[in-house]
Write a protein that holds these residues in place. Structure first.
Motif, PDB file in Angstrom:
ATOM      1  N   PHE A 148     -25.235  -9.101  -8.337  1.00 12.50           N
ATOM      2  CA  PHE A 148     -24.462  -8.305  -9.290  1.00 12.50           C
ATOM      3  C   PHE A 148     -24.817  -6.842  -9.105  1.00 12.50           C
ATOM      4  CE2 PHE A 148     -24.010  -6.156 -13.427  1.00 12.50           C
ATOM      5  CZ  PHE A 148     -22.620  -6.251 -13.535  1.00 12.50           C
ATOM      6  N   VAL A 149     -23.797  -6.023  -8.917  1.00  7.65           N
ATOM      7  CA  VAL A 149     -23.961  -4.577  -8.729  1.00  7.65           C
ATOM      8  C   VAL A 149     -23.591  -3.903 -10.048  1.00  7.65           C
ATOM      9  CG1 VAL A 149     -23.244  -2.554  -7.407  1.00  7.65           C
ATOM     10  CG2 VAL A 149     -23.366  -4.812  -6.290  1.00  7.65           C
ATOM     11  N   GLY A 150     -24.608  -3.523 -10.805  1.00  3.41           N
ATOM     12  CA  GLY A 150     -24.386  -2.848 -12.080  1.00  3.41           C
ATOM     13  C   GLY A 150     -24.433  -1.343 -11.889  1.00  3.41           C
ATOM     14  N   LEU A 151     -23.288  -0.691 -12.019  1.00  2.00           N
ATOM     15  CA  LEU A 151     -23.217   0.745 -11.756  1.00  2.00           C
ATOM     16  C   LEU A 151     -23.733   1.563 -12.926  1.00  2.00           C
ATOM     17  CD1 LEU A 151     -19.744   1.203 -10.057  1.00  2.00           C
ATOM     18  CD2 LEU A 151     -21.960   0.798  -8.989  1.00  2.00           C
ATOM     19  N   HIS A 152     -24.410   2.641 -12.583  1.00  2.00           N
ATOM     20  CA  HIS A 152     -24.832   3.622 -13.570  1.00  2.00           C
ATOM     21  C   HIS A 152     -24.418   4.994 -13.044  1.00  2.00           C
ATOM     22  CE1 HIS A 152     -27.213   0.900 -16.166  1.00  2.00           C
ATOM     23  NE2 HIS A 152     -27.301   0.213 -15.050  1.00  2.00           N
ATOM     24  N   ASN A 153     -23.116   5.239 -13.118  1.00  2.00           N
ATOM     25  CA  ASN A 153     -22.600   6.558 -12.758  1.00  2.00           C
ATOM     26  C   ASN A 153     -22.987   7.551 -13.844  1.00  2.00           C
ATOM     27  OD1 ASN A 153     -21.273   6.349 -10.262  1.00  2.00           O
ATOM     28  ND2 ASN A 153     -19.469   5.421 -11.199  1.00  2.00           N
ATOM     29  N   PRO A 154     -23.196   8.817 -13.483  1.00  2.00           N
ATOM     30  CA  PRO A 154     -23.477   9.818 -14.517  1.00  2.00           C
ATOM     31  C   PRO A 154     -22.323   9.904 -15.511  1.00  2.00           C
ATOM     32  CG  PRO A 154     -23.921  10.709 -12.334  1.00  2.00           C
ATOM     33  CD  PRO A 154     -23.215   9.399 -12.125  1.00  2.00           C
ATOM     34  N   PRO A 155     -22.598  10.254 -16.767  1.00  2.00           N
ATOM     35  CA  PRO A 155     -21.515  10.414 -17.736  1.00  2.00           C
ATOM     36  C   PRO A 155     -20.507  11.464 -17.264  1.00  2.00           C
ATOM     37  CG  PRO A 155     -23.653  10.428 -18.842  1.00  2.00           C
ATOM     38  CD  PRO A 155     -23.928  10.486 -17.365  1.00  2.00           C
ATOM     39  N   LEU A 156     -19.260  11.263 -17.589  1.00  2.00           N
ATOM     40  CA  LEU A 156     -18.229  12.235 -17.254  1.00  2.00           C
ATOM     41  C   LEU A 156     -18.426  13.506 -18.066  1.00  2.00           C
ATOM     42  CD1 LEU A 156     -15.252   9.742 -17.299  1.00  2.00           C
ATOM     43  CD2 LEU A 156     -16.030  10.985 -15.268  1.00  2.00           C
ATOM     44  N   ARG A 157     -18.183  14.642 -17.429  1.00  2.00           N
ATOM     45  CA  ARG A 157     -18.278  15.928 -18.119  1.00  2.00           C
ATOM     46  C   ARG A 157     -16.973  16.703 -17.961  1.00  2.00           C
ATOM     47  NH1 ARG A 157     -23.568  19.088 -16.080  1.00  2.00           N
ATOM     48  NH2 ARG A 157     -22.482  18.731 -14.109  1.00  2.00           N
ATOM     49  N   LEU A 158     -16.596  17.412 -19.010  1.00  2.00           N
ATOM     50  CA  LEU A 158     -15.494  18.363 -18.929  1.00  2.00           C
ATOM     51  C   LEU A 158     -16.044  19.726 -19.280  1.00  2.00           C
ATOM     52  CD1 LEU A 158     -12.584  19.256 -18.612  1.00  2.00           C
ATOM     53  CD2 LEU A 158     -12.191  18.620 -21.000  1.00  2.00           C
ATOM     54  N   ILE A 159     -15.972  20.635 -18.329  1.00  8.28           N
ATOM     55  CA  ILE A 159     -16.477  21.986 -18.533  1.00  8.28           C
ATOM     56  C   ILE A 159     -15.282  22.920 -18.685  1.00  8.28           C
ATOM     57  CG2 ILE A 159     -17.900  23.832 -17.572  1.00  8.28           C
ATOM     58  CD1 ILE A 159     -19.318  21.570 -15.945  1.00  8.28           C
ATOM     59  N   VAL A 160     -15.189  23.522 -19.847  1.00 10.91           N
ATOM     60  CA  VAL A 160     -14.056  24.386 -20.187  1.00 10.91           C
ATOM     61  C   VAL A 160     -14.520  25.837 -20.154  1.00 10.91           C
ATOM     62  CG1 VAL A 160     -12.328  24.956 -21.932  1.00 10.91           C
ATOM     63  CG2 VAL A 160     -13.077  22.586 -21.646  1.00 10.91           C
ATOM     64  N   VAL A 161     -13.906  26.630 -19.302  1.00  9.65           N
ATOM     65  CA  VAL A 161     -14.230  28.055 -19.200  1.00  9.65           C
ATOM     66  C   VAL A 161     -13.209  28.819 -20.039  1.00  9.65           C
ATOM     67  CG1 VAL A 161     -14.468  30.029 -17.662  1.00  9.65           C
ATOM     68  CG2 VAL A 161     -15.230  27.756 -16.911  1.00  9.65           C
ATOM     69  N   GLY A 162     -13.670  29.375 -21.139  1.00 11.00           N
ATOM     70  CA  GLY A 162     -12.794  30.103 -22.040  1.00 11.00           C
ATOM     71  C   GLY A 162     -12.645  29.396 -23.372  1.00 11.00           C
ATOM     72  N   ALA A 163     -13.286  29.942 -24.403  1.00  7.52           N
ATOM     73  CA  ALA A 163     -13.258  29.331 -25.734  1.00  7.52           C
ATOM     74  C   ALA A 163     -12.014  29.778 -26.493  1.00  7.52           C
ATOM     75  CB  ALA A 163     -14.530  29.695 -26.501  1.00  7.52           C
ATOM     76  N   VAL A 164     -10.859  29.547 -25.897  1.00  2.56           N
ATOM     77  CA  VAL A 164      -9.588  29.978 -26.477  1.00  2.56           C
ATOM     78  C   VAL A 164      -9.029  28.869 -27.363  1.00  2.56           C
ATOM     79  CG1 VAL A 164      -9.139  31.530 -24.553  1.00  2.56           C
ATOM     80  CG2 VAL A 164      -8.308  29.169 -24.460  1.00  2.56           C
ATOM     81  N   HIS A 165      -7.850  29.121 -27.935  1.00  2.00           N
ATOM     82  CA  HIS A 165      -7.305  28.179 -28.906  1.00  2.00           C
ATOM     83  C   HIS A 165      -7.020  26.808 -28.291  1.00  2.00           C
ATOM     84  CE1 HIS A 165      -4.061  30.176 -26.852  1.00  2.00           C
ATOM     85  NE2 HIS A 165      -3.119  29.448 -27.415  1.00  2.00           N
ATOM     86  N   ILE A 166      -6.613  26.742 -27.032  1.00  2.00           N
ATOM     87  CA  ILE A 166      -6.354  25.446 -26.398  1.00  2.00           C
ATOM     88  C   ILE A 166      -7.642  24.648 -26.249  1.00  2.00           C
ATOM     89  CG2 ILE A 166      -5.547  24.322 -24.270  1.00  2.00           C
ATOM     90  CD1 ILE A 166      -3.680  26.762 -23.902  1.00  2.00           C
ATOM     91  N   ALA A 167      -8.758  25.341 -26.055  1.00  4.35           N
ATOM     92  CA  ALA A 167     -10.042  24.657 -25.854  1.00  4.35           C
ATOM     93  C   ALA A 167     -10.457  23.856 -27.085  1.00  4.35           C
ATOM     94  CB  ALA A 167     -11.130  25.676 -25.507  1.00  4.35           C
ATOM     95  N   GLN A 168     -10.047  24.292 -28.266  1.00  4.02           N
ATOM     96  CA  GLN A 168     -10.487  23.607 -29.484  1.00  4.02           C
ATOM     97  C   GLN A 168     -10.003  22.157 -29.546  1.00  4.02           C
ATOM     98  OE1 GLN A 168      -9.112  27.087 -31.906  1.00  4.02           O
ATOM     99  NE2 GLN A 168     -11.054  26.779 -32.994  1.00  4.02           N
ATOM    100  N   PRO A 169      -8.704  21.876 -29.428  1.00  7.00           N
ATOM    101  CA  PRO A 169      -8.295  20.463 -29.407  1.00  7.00           C
ATOM    102  C   PRO A 169      -8.718  19.756 -28.128  1.00  7.00           C
ATOM    103  CG  PRO A 169      -6.389  21.881 -29.054  1.00  7.00           C
ATOM    104  CD  PRO A 169      -7.520  22.780 -29.437  1.00  7.00           C
ATOM    105  N   LEU A 170      -8.816  20.491 -27.023  1.00  7.03           N
ATOM    106  CA  LEU A 170      -9.147  19.852 -25.749  1.00  7.03           C
ATOM    107  C   LEU A 170     -10.533  19.226 -25.782  1.00  7.03           C
ATOM    108  CD1 LEU A 170      -8.502  19.143 -22.838  1.00  7.03           C
ATOM    109  CD2 LEU A 170      -9.232  21.453 -22.168  1.00  7.03           C
ATOM    110  N   VAL A 171     -11.525  19.932 -26.320  1.00  5.30           N
ATOM    111  CA  VAL A 171     -12.878  19.353 -26.328  1.00  5.30           C
ATOM    112  C   VAL A 171     -12.955  18.164 -27.285  1.00  5.30           C
ATOM    113  CG1 VAL A 171     -14.005  21.493 -25.607  1.00  5.30           C
ATOM    114  CG2 VAL A 171     -13.733  21.022 -28.042  1.00  5.30           C
ATOM    115  N   GLN A 172     -12.207  18.211 -28.368  1.00  2.00           N
ATOM    116  CA  GLN A 172     -12.196  17.067 -29.287  1.00  2.00           C
ATOM    117  C   GLN A 172     -11.590  15.831 -28.622  1.00  2.00           C
ATOM    118  OE1 GLN A 172     -10.687  18.001 -33.291  1.00  2.00           O
ATOM    119  NE2 GLN A 172     -11.015  20.152 -32.855  1.00  2.00           N
ATOM    120  N   MET A 173     -10.470  16.020 -27.948  1.00  4.92           N
ATOM    121  CA  MET A 173      -9.822  14.899 -27.265  1.00  4.92           C
ATOM    122  C   MET A 173     -10.691  14.376 -26.124  1.00  4.92           C
ATOM    123  SD  MET A 173      -5.905  16.292 -27.014  1.00  4.92           S
ATOM    124  CE  MET A 173      -5.039  16.891 -28.468  1.00  4.92           C
ATOM    125  N   ALA A 174     -11.321  15.294 -25.398  1.00  5.47           N
ATOM    126  CA  ALA A 174     -12.166  14.883 -24.277  1.00  5.47           C
ATOM    127  C   ALA A 174     -13.325  14.022 -24.759  1.00  5.47           C
ATOM    128  CB  ALA A 174     -12.689  16.112 -23.543  1.00  5.47           C
TER     129      ALA A 174
END
Length: 329
Positions: free
Chosen positions: A171-197
């Motif tokens: 059995f091959v049990g994978l332990h990939n690193p957690p997914l990350r989303l890096i957002v450059v720019g704390a603008v209005h679109i970033a607010q819902p985007l980080v919540q959804m991510a």
């Protein structure tokens, strides 16, 4: 790492605290199953639990077997199958079967060795992709990666697909690193985007050197880095489990971040702006010496073409495109 994902870490902590610990892992599923292969549940000697392998009576039975395993030091493979009529009560919606591997931690019998579990936890902390191999006939165990001389090719393919499973009796049990989303720019679109991510399983990070944009009140509970993007990305370390989105519309901030991302293994790079804005961006990047083939890796205008207009809708389009790139290639 989110607390609900820190299952090996929790098991190691319980074991070292003298409580005893066992790890249960979903190794196969047929039909409908609420948790995918590779899902884990940690059980302490006191019956505490963290994580999930199913639900209802199935989970209760797994815990009982784990406590028995802590007593005799022997791993076991369990199989649960139910009819459609009884499925809901035991957590297998619409019926199905699952196999669960239960491994006690410790030096007794064929238990999961503490030092191997500690090495796994260290690899996860370092964001190093690793597979935990368990031969279910001999109970030999080891950690391995794509460079493994025996199963390296299969492990590499499974890591890219993010899919644990059997290779023969192993059995091959994978332990990939957690997914990350890096957002450059704390603008209005970033607010819902980080919540959804975050809801989609990503660990979001926002980078913006402008204090008014990155204020804690605008991003409560989120990681916001007050630094120039290229320096912040270097400190974070970009890898194949990272996605980068630039949203500032300011070349002084976006361009260094784009160049840093293009020099890394990120699986997705998206940049906000119209086709005309992106054409200017391409001209600047070419002038900076980037080859057209590398520049072509940028998703711009960012997001799927679903006619999004509001910040929330644009965030949906961006996250959908990120997931499409991750899951469909």
């Amino acid at each position: 790492m989110a607390e609900h994902d820190a299952i090996p870490e929790t098991a190691l902590d319980w074991h070292r605290a003298g409580q005893g610990a066992a790890l249960a892992t979903v190794v196969e599923t047929w039909g409908s199953a609420p948790r995918p292969v590779g899902s884990q549940l940690a059980i302490s000697g006191a019956g505490a639990m963290a994580g999930s392998v199913s639900g209802g009576c199935v989970e209760g039975a797994v815990i009982a077997e784990a406590l028995d395993a802590l007593g005799d030091g022997q791993p076991r493979l369990l199989e649960f199958g139910v009819s459609d009529g009884d499925a809901f009560a035991v957590g297998l919606a619409c019926g199905g079967r699952i196999r669960v591997l239960v491994e006690p931690v410790g030096p007794v019998g064929r238990s999961l060795p503490e030092d191997l579990l500690a090495d796994l936890v260290a690899a996860r902390a370092a964001r190093r992709a690793v597979a935990c191999l368990v031969d279910t006939e001999s109970w030999a165990r080891r950690l391995a990666g794509p460079e493994d001389p025996v199963l390296g090719q299969a492990i590499g393919a499974r890591m890219r697909a993010d899919r644990s499973g059997f290779e023969g009796t192993v059995f091959v049990g994978l332990h990939n690193p957690p997914l990350r989303l890096i957002v450059v720019g704390a603008v209005h679109i970033a607010q819902p985007l980080v919540q959804m991510a975050r809801l989609a399983g990503f660990a979001p990070v926002v980078i913006d050197p402008r204090p008014a944009f990155g204020a804690a009140a605008r991003f409560p509970g989120e990681v916001v880095i007050d630094a120039w993007p290229d320096a912040a990305l270097t400190d974070l370390g970009l890898d194949a489990r990272s996605a980068v989105v630039t949203l500032t519309h300011d070349a002084k901030l976006d361009d260094p971040a784009i160049m840093a991302a293009l020099d890394s293994d990120v699986f997705y790079l998206g940049c906000l702006g119209s086709s005309r804005t992106h054409a200017g961006r391409v001209t600047r990047l070419e002038a900076a010496g980037l080859a057209p083939g590398r520049i072509a890796a940028i998703h711009a205008p960012v997001g799927l073409g679903i006619g999004a207009r509001t910040p929330g809708e644009i965030a949906v389009a961006i996250l959908a495109e990120i997931l499409q790139r991750l899951r469909c290639g």
